[in-house]
Write a protein that holds these residues in place. Structure first.
Motif, PDB file in Angstrom:
ATOM      1  N   GLY A  45       4.102  11.879  19.676  1.00  0.00           N
ATOM      2  CA  GLY A  45       3.999  10.602  18.983  1.00  0.00           C
ATOM      3  C   GLY A  45       2.759   9.821  19.394  1.00  0.00           C
ATOM      4  O   GLY A  45       1.823  10.357  20.000  1.00  0.00           O
ATOM      5  N   SER A 101       6.737   7.449  16.526  1.00  0.00           N
ATOM      6  CA  SER A 101       6.842   8.905  16.397  1.00  0.00           C
ATOM      7  C   SER A 101       5.821   9.415  15.397  1.00  0.00           C
ATOM      8  O   SER A 101       5.227   8.646  14.630  1.00  0.00           O
ATOM      9  CB  SER A 101       8.250   9.286  15.949  1.00  0.00           C
ATOM     10  N   ASP A 102       5.644  10.732  15.379  1.00  0.00           N
ATOM     11  CA  ASP A 102       4.727  11.317  14.401  1.00  0.00           C
ATOM     12  C   ASP A 102       5.192  11.021  12.986  1.00  0.00           C
ATOM     13  O   ASP A 102       4.377  10.711  12.105  1.00  0.00           O
ATOM     14  CB  ASP A 102       4.631  12.829  14.608  1.00  0.00           C
ATOM     15  N   ASP A 103       6.496  11.099  12.762  1.00  0.00           N
ATOM     16  CA  ASP A 103       7.024  10.773  11.436  1.00  0.00           C
ATOM     17  C   ASP A 103       6.800   9.293  11.127  1.00  0.00           C
ATOM     18  O   ASP A 103       6.448   8.930  10.002  1.00  0.00           O
ATOM     19  CB  ASP A 103       8.518  11.099  11.370  1.00  0.00           C
ATOM     20  N   GLY A 104       7.024   8.455  12.126  1.00  0.00           N
ATOM     21  CA  GLY A 104       6.818   7.025  11.923  1.00  0.00           C
ATOM     22  C   GLY A 104       5.366   6.704  11.661  1.00  0.00           C
ATOM     23  O   GLY A 104       5.043   5.807  10.870  1.00  0.00           O
ATOM     24  N   SER A 132       3.263   8.450  10.096  1.00  0.00           N
ATOM     25  CA  SER A 132       2.892   8.792   8.722  1.00  0.00           C
ATOM     26  C   SER A 132       3.183   7.634   7.771  1.00  0.00           C
ATOM     27  O   SER A 132       2.636   7.572   6.669  1.00  0.00           O
ATOM     28  CB  SER A 132       3.647  10.043   8.269  1.00  0.00           C
ATOM     29  N   GLY A 133       4.027   6.703   8.206  1.00  0.00           N
ATOM     30  CA  GLY A 133       4.332   5.550   7.379  1.00  0.00           C
ATOM     31  C   GLY A 133       3.490   4.329   7.685  1.00  0.00           C
ATOM     32  O   GLY A 133       3.628   3.290   7.034  1.00  0.00           O
TER      33      GLY A 133
END
Length: 248
Positions: free
Chosen positions: A209, A228-231, A233-234
């Motif tokens: 992250g 996080s990495d997913d977060g 991206s947003g």
């Protein structure tokens, strides 16, 4: 220039003021004499360029001639490089360009649009209305050395002190809007969840992250924000901060 000696600076200032007053108070013939002397030309050469007899120039300098035809005045201004209005009545700068600064050449400088938008070094700054305030000139060879393209650059303002001492409140920033992918250690202009603009550094976390980090070392006031990495991206990145009066 640093003032290491106040008395010396005050004396120099007084001398400068006195010199200025003396120039302003000159009689017309004294201004003409000054212009001819500083031109480096002889009276005979001035006379030839003005289309008058040598005796006429002598009378201009001595003050014997009480009148000076406009055509002779402008010819004298052209011959000496001095301002005709200053020569005739003592108004305006001595020389035509004395009060002007050379304009940047478009060949040498790129004009980057400067927006009224602010990015917060602290809580996000909500820009209700943004407009172009003008432009900042940057040397094209500097942009080339920094691998920056002028069409990708925008100037905006920093607001707050969460990135102090790297950034000061009110400082102008240059943002490259083509650089929107997060990279470790760089500073970015971003939107927070409330669509306010923030200026933060992105740090790659060794455990995975990212950390959205302020440069200010007071972490009780400006703590890291793990994402996080997913977060990540947003997170909408506006662009990377590439200049603040110097390279970052």
């Amino acid at each position: 220039m640093l003032n290491f000696n106040g008395q010396l600076m005050n004396s120099a200032y007084c001398m400068l003021k006195l010199s200025t007053l003396n120039i302003v108070a000159m009689e017309r013939h004294e201004r003409i004499a000054r212009a001819i002397a500083l031109s480096g030309k002889k009276k005979g050469q001035i006379a030839t360029e003005c289309g008058v007899a040598n005796s006429a120039v002598t009378q201009w300098v001595s003050g014997e001639s009480k009148s000076l035809r406009p055509e002779n005045l402008y010819a004298l201004a052209a011959a000496t490089g001095f301002n005709a209005e200053w020569l005739g009545i003592g108004k305006g700068p001595e020389t035509p360009l004395a009060d002007q600064q050379p304009l940047p050449s478009e060949e040498d400088y790129a004009l980057i649009p400067q927006y009224t938008a602010k990015g917060a070094s602290g809580d996000g700054y909500l820009n209700d209305h943004v407009e172009v305030k003008g432009g900042l000139a940057f040397k094209r060879d500097w942009l080339q050395r920094m691998a920056l393209r002028e069409e990708n650059l925008r100037a905006m303002y920093n607001n707050g002190d969460s990135n102090w001492p790297t950034l000061s409140d009110g400082e102008v920033l240059l943002v490259d809007v083509s650089k929107r992918e997060p990279t470790n250690g760089n500073m970015y202009a971003m939107y927070d969840p409330d669509s306010a603009v923030i200026i933060k550094r992105l740090i790659r976390d060794v455990t995975g992250g990212w950390l959205i980090r302020s440069d200010n070392q007071d972490k009780s006031r400006y703590p890291d924000q793990p994402v996080s990495d997913d977060g990540m991206s947003g997170v909408e990145i506006i662009g990377r901060v590439v200049w603040r009066g110097g390279g970052i």
